[in-house]
Design a protein around this motif. Structure first.
Motif, short mmCIF file in Angstrom:
data_model
loop_
_atom_site.label_atom_id
_atom_site.label_comp_id
_atom_site.label_asym_id
_atom_site.label_seq_id
_atom_site.Cartn_x
_atom_site.Cartn_y
_atom_site.Cartn_z
N TYR A 108 12.02 110.22 -29.69
CA TYR A 108 11.22 111.43 -29.49
C TYR A 108 10.58 111.45 -28.10
O TYR A 108 10.29 112.52 -27.54
CB TYR A 108 10.14 111.52 -30.56
CG TYR A 108 9.30 112.77 -30.49
CD1 TYR A 108 9.83 114.02 -30.83
CD2 TYR A 108 7.97 112.71 -30.06
CE1 TYR A 108 9.06 115.16 -30.75
CE2 TYR A 108 7.19 113.84 -29.98
CZ TYR A 108 7.74 115.08 -30.31
OH TYR A 108 6.97 116.21 -30.21
N ILE A 109 10.38 110.26 -27.50
CA ILE A 109 9.75 110.20 -26.18
C ILE A 109 10.63 110.88 -25.14
O ILE A 109 10.13 111.54 -24.21
CB ILE A 109 9.49 108.73 -25.79
CG1 ILE A 109 8.51 108.10 -26.78
CG2 ILE A 109 8.94 108.61 -24.37
CD1 ILE A 109 8.27 106.62 -26.54
N VAL A 110 11.94 110.74 -25.26
CA VAL A 110 12.86 111.30 -24.25
C VAL A 110 13.69 112.44 -24.84
O VAL A 110 14.76 112.77 -24.31
CB VAL A 110 13.78 110.19 -23.70
CG1 VAL A 110 12.98 109.18 -22.90
CG2 VAL A 110 14.53 109.50 -24.83
N GLN A 111 13.23 113.05 -25.92
CA GLN A 111 13.94 114.17 -26.53
C GLN A 111 13.46 115.46 -25.90
O GLN A 111 12.35 115.93 -26.16
CB GLN A 111 13.71 114.18 -28.05
CG GLN A 111 14.51 115.22 -28.79
CD GLN A 111 14.28 115.16 -30.28
OE1 GLN A 111 13.51 114.33 -30.77
NE2 GLN A 111 14.93 116.05 -31.03
N PRO A 154 13.21 106.47 -18.04
CA PRO A 154 12.80 106.02 -19.38
C PRO A 154 13.89 106.16 -20.44
O PRO A 154 14.03 105.30 -21.32
CB PRO A 154 11.60 106.91 -19.71
CG PRO A 154 11.05 107.30 -18.39
CD PRO A 154 12.25 107.45 -17.50
N SER A 155 14.70 107.22 -20.36
CA SER A 155 15.77 107.38 -21.36
C SER A 155 16.84 106.30 -21.22
O SER A 155 17.42 105.85 -22.22
CB SER A 155 16.40 108.76 -21.22
OG SER A 155 17.13 108.88 -20.01
N PRO A 170 13.23 113.40 -12.93
CA PRO A 170 11.99 112.60 -12.99
C PRO A 170 11.23 112.88 -14.30
O PRO A 170 11.20 114.02 -14.79
CB PRO A 170 11.18 113.07 -11.78
CG PRO A 170 11.66 114.47 -11.53
CD PRO A 170 13.11 114.50 -11.95
N TYR A 171 10.66 111.82 -14.85
CA TYR A 171 9.83 111.97 -16.05
C TYR A 171 8.40 112.15 -15.57
O TYR A 171 7.61 111.22 -15.48
CB TYR A 171 9.96 110.72 -16.93
CG TYR A 171 9.47 110.93 -18.35
CD1 TYR A 171 10.36 111.20 -19.39
CD2 TYR A 171 8.11 110.85 -18.65
CE1 TYR A 171 9.92 111.38 -20.67
CE2 TYR A 171 7.66 111.04 -19.94
CZ TYR A 171 8.56 111.30 -20.95
OH TYR A 171 8.11 111.49 -22.23
N GLU A 205 5.77 118.47 -19.64
CA GLU A 205 6.94 119.05 -18.99
C GLU A 205 8.23 118.67 -19.71
O GLU A 205 9.12 119.51 -19.87
CB GLU A 205 7.00 118.58 -17.54
CG GLU A 205 8.17 119.19 -16.77
CD GLU A 205 8.19 118.74 -15.33
OE1 GLU A 205 9.19 119.01 -14.64
OE2 GLU A 205 7.20 118.11 -14.88
N VAL A 206 8.34 117.43 -20.13
CA VAL A 206 9.56 116.99 -20.81
C VAL A 206 9.72 117.72 -22.15
O VAL A 206 10.83 118.10 -22.52
CB VAL A 206 9.53 115.46 -21.01
CG1 VAL A 206 10.69 115.02 -21.90
CG2 VAL A 206 9.60 114.76 -19.67
N HIS A 207 8.64 117.94 -22.88
CA HIS A 207 8.71 118.53 -24.21
C HIS A 207 8.35 120.01 -24.22
O HIS A 207 8.04 120.57 -25.28
CB HIS A 207 7.77 117.79 -25.16
CG HIS A 207 8.19 116.37 -25.40
ND1 HIS A 207 7.82 115.33 -24.56
CD2 HIS A 207 8.96 115.81 -26.39
CE1 HIS A 207 8.33 114.20 -25.03
NE2 HIS A 207 9.02 114.46 -26.13
N SER A 208 8.41 120.66 -23.08
CA SER A 208 8.14 122.10 -23.05
C SER A 208 9.27 122.85 -23.76
O SER A 208 10.45 122.50 -23.62
CB SER A 208 8.03 122.59 -21.60
OG SER A 208 9.23 122.34 -20.91
#
Length: 443
Positions: A128-131, A152-153, A235-236, A241-244
């Motif tokens: 879920y962190i990199v989903q 991170p992924s 970039p993470y 931003e990643v989970h928008s």
């Protein structure tokens, strides 16, 4: 359009039931977990092929939420299970421990449960962190998990399976080396350690683990390379931003997908059924598997079809429905006399009351008629008709003769008869044992 996807995936999934029984009884948690994750992945592939075989409709969203997480878990569960198998094989082949106690086996099973089921569960949560969004739907392949491709992924989703596969290769190589060095005394060591393994099972487990780990390492490396050349590393920057727009579901019709990507999806799809078929081929056709099939067949025949158990003689009937009675002649080629099933019951009843026949020894063993008590409920006409082929027309002189001394080969029937049913049966074969003569004299 690939109409073969669904039937092949279903067939691969249910073929895993063939080697299941002896793995279950042996308590091989790592091998059972391989079977479980292969079964789950094949079922997911089959259902996805049925639902999205020619469309990208957004349906069965809850199914996709569950199945995509299970696919993520299988990516780490299979290498972890192969590592557990290799560790166990190396421990057995190294002869570091002469015997395996029950506590040692339970400790190993607990460790394998943690590695094969708890670690994949943690891996699914970390995904879920990199989903980046909910999931993707690809025509003909169904819903697939998504990953926000970043540093991170790579460390969370790609590096752990690769490390487990490399560790499995190292430990598997050590196990194979131990086996080659001790191949002459390996079977004796397995017997002394009270292990459920045999040499054949050991080699098949080793081959299966090597195959699975090589495939896992190759697939993980290829996927990383293909993703790197196809998608730029992003970039993470932040969680928001990643989970928008996380609930987004992207759809990909095959007409808009490049050919190289379609070939990659096709190759990756076939890896799971081929791995399953290879696993079944290694364990479903060995000697132990054949014994399991035989036991299951005998159980089904006895319970469902009410057939005789193994080793039970079958009653044979001729074309007219007459039953063949066994010959009591000593010559191998003696003929048998037919009698109807009803006649057989009357003859057995007469024999049980000990009023039918006595035995004597001559060139061949044969029945001799014996006088019948008229007070018995016995059909003498039937007896004379049924048993005429076994008895001469006149009673044998031995029928009234006294009991011969030891050493003689002929016995007369008991001198006194108790017709109430509790008298011992006459001897059905000649005996030279003195104790038998003593018993006869006491009757």
């Amino acid at each position: 359009m690939h109409p073969e996807f669904a039937p092949i995936a279903f067939l691969s999934a249910f073929s895993l039931a063939l080697p299941l029984p002896w793995h279950w009884r042996a308590g091989n948690v790592a091998t059972l977990s391989i079977m479980f994750w292969l079964f789950v992945t094949n079922i997911i592939y089959a259902i996805d092929a049925l639902i999205w075989g020619n469309n990208v409709d957004i349906v069965a969203t809850v199914w996709c939420d569950i199945s995509t997480k299970l696919i993520v878990g299988s990516n780490i569960a299979l290498p972890a299970a192969c590592l557990c198998v290799c560790i166990h094989l190396e421990s057995v082949a190294s002869v570091r421990q002469a015997r395996t106690s029950i506590s040692d086996k339970r400790r190993r099973q607990l460790y394998e449960l943690l590695a094969c089921f708890v670690v994949p569960l943690v891996f699914m949560i970390l995904h879920y962190i990199v989903q980046g969004h909910r999931f993707d739907i690809i025509e003909e392949y169904g819903c697939r998990p998504t990953t926000y491709f970043s540093i991170p992924s790579i460390f969370l989703m790609t590096v752990p399976p690769m490390l487990l596969s490399i560790a499995s290769l190292v430990v598997g190589g050590l196990a194979l080396r131990h086996f080659i060095v001790r191949r002459m005394s390996f079977a004796a060591h397995l017997d002394a350690s009270h292990s459920a393994l045999t040499t054949s099972r050991y080699l098949r487990l080793m081959l299966m683990a090597m195959l699975e780990m090589i495939w896992s390492l190759a697939v993980t490396t290829y996927t990383l390379w293909f993703t790197t050349i196809g998608i730029p590393l992003r970039p993470y920057s932040s969680w928001a931003e990643v989970h928008s727009n996380f609930s987004r579901i992207d759809t990909y019709p095959t007409i808009f997908i490049p050919d190289i990507v379609l070939r990659t999806y096709y190759f990756l799809w076939w890896l799971v059924p081929i791995s399953t078929i290879a696993f079944v081929a290694m364990f479903a056709f060995g000697r132990d598997a054949m014994e399991e099939y035989k036991k299951c067949f005998l159980l089904i025949r006895r319970v469902i079809f009410r057939g005789p158990a193994s080793g039970t003689p079958k009653k044979s009937f001729d074309k007219k429905g007459a039953m063949e009675l066994p010959s009591y002649e000593s010559s191998p080629g003696a003929a048998t006399a037919p009698a109807s099933p009803g006649a057989l019951k009357h003859a057995e009843a007469a024999y049980d009351r000990q009023s039918v026949a006595s035995f004597s020894v001559g060139p061949a063993l044969s029945y001799h008629a014996h006088p019948v008590d008229e007070s018995l409920d016995f059909d003498s006409d039937f007896y004379s008709e049924t048993c005429s082929s076994y008895a001469p027309t006149t009673p044998s002189p031995l029928a009234r003769a006294p009991i011969p001394p030891p050493g003689d080969l002929a016995f007369a029937p008991p001198r006194s008869r108790n017709l109430t049913g509790d008298a011992p049966r006459p001897y059905t074969y000649p005996s030279l044992d003195a104790s038998h003569h003593a018993i006869s004299s006491a009757v």
